[in-house]
Design an enzyme around this catalytic site. Structure first.
Site, PDB file in Angstrom:
ATOM      1  CB  CYS A  16      -0.767  -0.007   1.243  1.00  0.00           C
ATOM      2  SG  CYS A  16       0.201  -0.018   2.833  1.00  0.00           S
ATOM      3  CG  HIS A  45       3.900  -6.707  11.186  1.00  0.00           C
ATOM      4  ND1 HIS A  45       5.023  -6.511  12.093  1.00  0.00           N
ATOM      5  CD2 HIS A  45       2.907  -5.805  11.622  1.00  0.00           C
ATOM      6  CE1 HIS A  45       4.457  -5.756  13.245  1.00  0.00           C
ATOM      7  NE2 HIS A  45       3.256  -5.489  12.991  1.00  0.00           N
ATOM      8  CG  HIS A  77       2.504  -0.848  12.210  1.00  0.00           C
ATOM      9  ND1 HIS A  77       3.942  -1.459  11.880  1.00  0.00           N
ATOM     10  CD2 HIS A  77       1.887  -1.448  11.321  1.00  0.00           C
ATOM     11  CE1 HIS A  77       3.766  -2.569  11.284  1.00  0.00           C
ATOM     12  NE2 HIS A  77       2.620  -2.619  10.651  1.00  0.00           N
ATOM     13  CD  GLU A 129      -3.558   0.893  12.730  1.00  0.00           C
ATOM     14  OE1 GLU A 129      -3.279   0.047  12.230  1.00  0.00           O
ATOM     15  OE2 GLU A 129      -4.646   1.373  12.674  1.00  0.00           O
ATOM     16  CB  THR A 165      -5.520   1.647   9.356  1.00  0.00           C
ATOM     17  OG1 THR A 165      -4.636   0.702   9.739  1.00  0.00           O
ATOM     18  CG2 THR A 165      -5.635   2.849  10.095  1.00  0.00           C
ATOM     19  CB  SER A 221       0.779  -8.950   8.011  1.00  0.00           C
ATOM     20  OG  SER A 221      -0.004  -8.245   7.008  1.00  0.00           O
TER      21      SER A 221
HETATM   22  S1  SF4 Z   1      -3.138   2.424   7.259  1.00  0.00           S
HETATM   23 FE1  SF4 Z   1      -1.606   0.529   7.169  1.00  0.00          FE
HETATM   24  S2  SF4 Z   1      -2.572  -0.667   5.686  1.00  0.00           S
HETATM   25 FE2  SF4 Z   1      -3.385   1.615   5.418  1.00  0.00          FE
HETATM   26  S3  SF4 Z   1      -2.248   2.411   3.876  1.00  0.00           S
HETATM   27 FE3  SF4 Z   1      -1.432   3.030   5.675  1.00  0.00          FE
HETATM   28  S4  SF4 Z   1       0.048   1.664   6.225  1.00  0.00           S
HETATM   29 FE4  SF4 Z   1      -1.159   0.720   4.621  1.00  0.00          FE
END
Ligand code: SF4
Length: 303
Positions: A16, A45, A77, A129, A165, A221
């Site tokens: 991402c 992760h 995170h 997170e 998230t 993850s």
């Molecule tokens: S919140 Fe986490 S999964 Fe979502 S874009 Fe950001 S790093 Fe990626």
């Protein structure tokens, strides 16, 4: 004779923007600095990513006390506020790669706590997170919710629900419905990020077409685990893999359509290695909208 298999790649999978940004920032700091560069916790992760950062000369530790003087990289995170204070007290030069979408959640938590809200946080215990989210609020005014079965019997007048998230979009919607029915005054803030949502939607479509789904990602993850749970719930058979070697022909005895998806911390190089492994074991009919994966399968087929 080599068995024939249709391998369908999810239309949305892998890295991402938050993970890419975090890795790019870490590598750029390494390039520009001669001194110590250390990551606190896992930047993302994924074992391959962690190994490549280590090879680039970036150290890693899980304890602030072990950080050598120099630059300290904080992961995508996010971290509790007190970690930033500790780093500053130690005179470390902090490079905060917290994903902007996680920072938005931290800001929401601060705003809700300042306004006197109690916050229910839908998330995974012991996830980095979640530690960061709780560390931006007041733990006396926050409760971790892991499923609809551990909801409190009563809630304060001012109460809000937020999410890690990377939670399951459907589970969050169900939890919200239960809470709204039970406590009509609750405020719902859906804080699942878009990349997570897109990968889950693509995984649902994928699993409906397949008999078995591989999810490239590690058990630590959260979003990879969600993809495994979702695909398993639909097609019945799903497996989390961290390496192409985990695929073997015995697992796929009698299976003719296989799906492939990957969590947001899995690099394209690892997904490509999995596709190559398939091509070495089976006569693969690859279905993908990603030209790079088509090229890899074509080249592997010629070898
Ligand atoms: S919140 Fe986490 S999964 Fe979502 S874009 Fe950001 S790093 Fe990626």
């Amino acid at each position: 004779m080599t068995a024939k298999i249709k391998l369908i790649v999810a239309r949305e999978l892998g890295f991402c923007m938050g993970v890419r940004r975090s890795i790019d920032m870490a590598l750029s700091v390494r390039q520009q600095s001669d001194g110590n560069v250390t990551i606190l916790n896992e930047l993302v992760h994924n074992r391959d990513v962690i190994d490549s950062l280590s090879k680039a000369g970036i150290g890693q530790t899980f304890d602030m006390e072990d950080v050598s003087p120099g630059k300290l990289i904080l992961s995508a995170h996010g971290v509790p506020r007190k970690t930033l204070e500790q780093a500053s007290a130690r005179g470390l030069d902090v490079i905060d790669t917290t994903c902007p979408l996680v920072t938005k959640v931290h800001e929401l938590v601060e705003k809700l706590i300042d306004s006197g809200y109690h916050i229910l946080v839908f998330g995974d215990p012991d996830h980095d997170e979640i530690r960061g989210i709780f560390g931006h609020g007041d733990s006396r005014m926050m409760t971790l919710i892991t499923s609809a079965s551990d909801l409190p019997k009563t809630i304060p007048d001012r109460c809000a629900l937020i999410s890690q998230t990377t939670q399951n979009v459907d589970d969050f919607a169900k939890l919200s419905d239960v809470l709204r029915n039970r406590f009509p005054t609750i405020e719902i803030h859906e804080t699942i990020c878009n990349p997570t949502r897109q990968r889950q939607e693509a995984a649902i479509e994928l699993a409906r077409r397949c008999e078995f789904v591989y999810v490239v990602g590690s058990a630590s993850s959260a979003n990879s685990m969600r993809l495994k749970e979702i695909t398993e719930g639909i097609c019945g058979r799903s497996m989390l893999i961290e390496s192409p070697d985990q695929i073997d022909t015995a697992q796929l005895e009698g299976v003719s359509v296989v799906g492939l998806t990957a969590g947001t911390s899995s690099p394209d190089s690892l997904i490509a290695a999995v596709i190559k492994r398939f091509c070495s074991l089976f006569d693969v009919d690859l279905v993908t909208s990603h030209p790079e994966f088509t090229r890899i399968a074509t080249e592997a087929g010629k070898q």
